[in-house]
Design a protein around this motif. Structure first.
Motif, PDB file in Angstrom:
ATOM      1  N   HIS A   1      -3.523   4.144  -2.227  1.00  0.00           N
ATOM      2  CA  HIS A   1      -4.442   2.589  -1.188  1.00  0.00           C
ATOM      3  C   HIS A   1      -5.574   2.219  -2.158  1.00  0.00           C
ATOM      4  O   HIS A   1      -6.519   1.498  -2.338  1.00  0.00           O
TER       5      HIS A   1
ATOM      6  N   HIS B   1      -1.543  -2.550  -5.502  1.00  0.00           N
ATOM      7  CA  HIS B   1      -2.858  -1.803  -5.085  1.00  0.00           C
ATOM      8  C   HIS B   1      -3.348  -1.417  -6.836  1.00  0.00           C
ATOM      9  O   HIS B   1      -3.602  -0.727  -7.488  1.00  0.00           O
TER      10      HIS B   1
ATOM     11  N   ASN C   1      -4.439   9.458  -1.937  1.00  0.00           N
ATOM     12  CA  ASN C   1      -4.122   8.130  -1.343  1.00  0.00           C
ATOM     13  C   ASN C   1      -3.628   7.056  -2.813  1.00  0.00           C
ATOM     14  O   ASN C   1      -5.307   6.691  -3.697  1.00  0.00           O
TER      15      ASN C   1
ATOM     16  N   LEU D   1       1.015  -0.657  -1.782  1.00  0.00           N
ATOM     17  CA  LEU D   1       0.441   0.496  -2.760  1.00  0.00           C
ATOM     18  C   LEU D   1       0.499  -0.090  -3.961  1.00  0.00           C
ATOM     19  O   LEU D   1      -0.017   0.222  -5.173  1.00  0.00           O
TER      20      LEU D   1
ATOM     21  N   LYS E   1       4.327  -1.550   3.023  1.00  0.00           N
ATOM     22  CA  LYS E   1       3.282  -0.699   3.097  1.00  0.00           C
ATOM     23  C   LYS E   1       2.858   0.594   1.529  1.00  0.00           C
ATOM     24  O   LYS E   1       2.678   0.129   0.641  1.00  0.00           O
ATOM     25  N   ILE E   2       4.407   0.890   2.375  1.00  0.00           N
ATOM     26  CA  ILE E   2       4.243   1.997   0.473  1.00  0.00           C
ATOM     27  C   ILE E   2       4.704   1.147  -0.952  1.00  0.00           C
ATOM     28  O   ILE E   2       4.338   0.992  -1.914  1.00  0.00           O
TER      29      ILE E   2
END
Length: 226
Positions: A61, A102, A59, A99, A94-95
């Motif tokens: 994230h 983060h 993960n 991501l 999101k990717i």
């Protein structure tokens, strides 16, 4: 230390299970400017070398379980990414943005003297007409706001693969023959994966006068001699 007292690079590389990340890691393993490499991957890369340590983590994230392994590095080559083709806008965001941010936020907190080199792409533009170019542009801009020593955004275009590497995308075998024909007439759009890796290494080690590097800038830094 090198002859000009440039600190050797202790690098974190993401995306080494893909074509670009594998090619960049390959150049780093050969470079006398690179002391050590930490690969952070979801699955094993199969790369073995005396400079390389690999951490597997599902993960990206949530890096809390591996934060202790991310300390003590002075460069990150962020090569993780996906194509926007066949991917929903939400998943791409999101990717590509969440991501990446983060991961970068975590590294900037843990390593105050770190230089981040981010693989973006030719045509990136926060005000562009395509979703992928806007998302990449937002990512570039927001990375520069983090507390890194320096952030460089690399915008390669068509890249000739490095021979012998295992993660070269299949379609390249049908078009690589065009490279020597296109490069003289499209020098701003045609490069090599070797040049990208060498350009990232030299930029992280010596710096550059622009925080965004297109194909011509990448080639300049690949040839850089201190």
């Amino acid at each position: 230390m090198t002859s000009k007292s440039i600190p050797l690079l202790r690098e974190i590389i993401t995306g080494a299970t893909g074509m670009v990340g594998e090619g960049v890691a390959y150049e780093c393993m050969k470079s006398p400017l690179v002391e050590s490499i930490l690969l952070v991957n979801r699955k094993p890369s199969g790369i073995t070398h005396h400079k390389v340590t690999e951490v597997l983590h599902d993960n990206m994230h949530d890096l809390s379980k591996i934060e202790d392994k991310l300390i003590g590095y002075n460069a990150c080559f962020f090569c993780l990414g996906i194509s926007s083709i066949g991917v929903s806008k939400d998943d791409y965001y999101k990717i590509t943005y969440e991501l990446t941010m983060h991961f970068a936020q975590t590294l900037s907190r843990l390593n105050a003297d770190m230089t981040l080199c981010y693989i973006s792409g030719a045509g990136t533009n926060i005000n562009g007409s395509s979703n992928w170019s806007r998302v990449k542009g937002k990512t570039e801009n927001d990375l520069k706001l983090l507390q890194f020593k320096q952030v460089y955004n690399f915008r390669p275009a068509f890249m000739k693969p490095t021979p012998g590497l295992k993660n070269t995308l299949g379609f390249y075998k049908y078009i690589t023959w065009m490279f020597p024909l296109l490069r003289p007439i499209m020098p701003g759009s045609i490069g090599t994966l070797t040049e990208l890796g060498e350009g990232m290494i030299n930029t992280a080690a010596y710096g550059y006068n622009n925080d965004t590097l297109d194909v011509k800038d990448i080639r300049t830094m690949a040839r850089h001699q201190p």
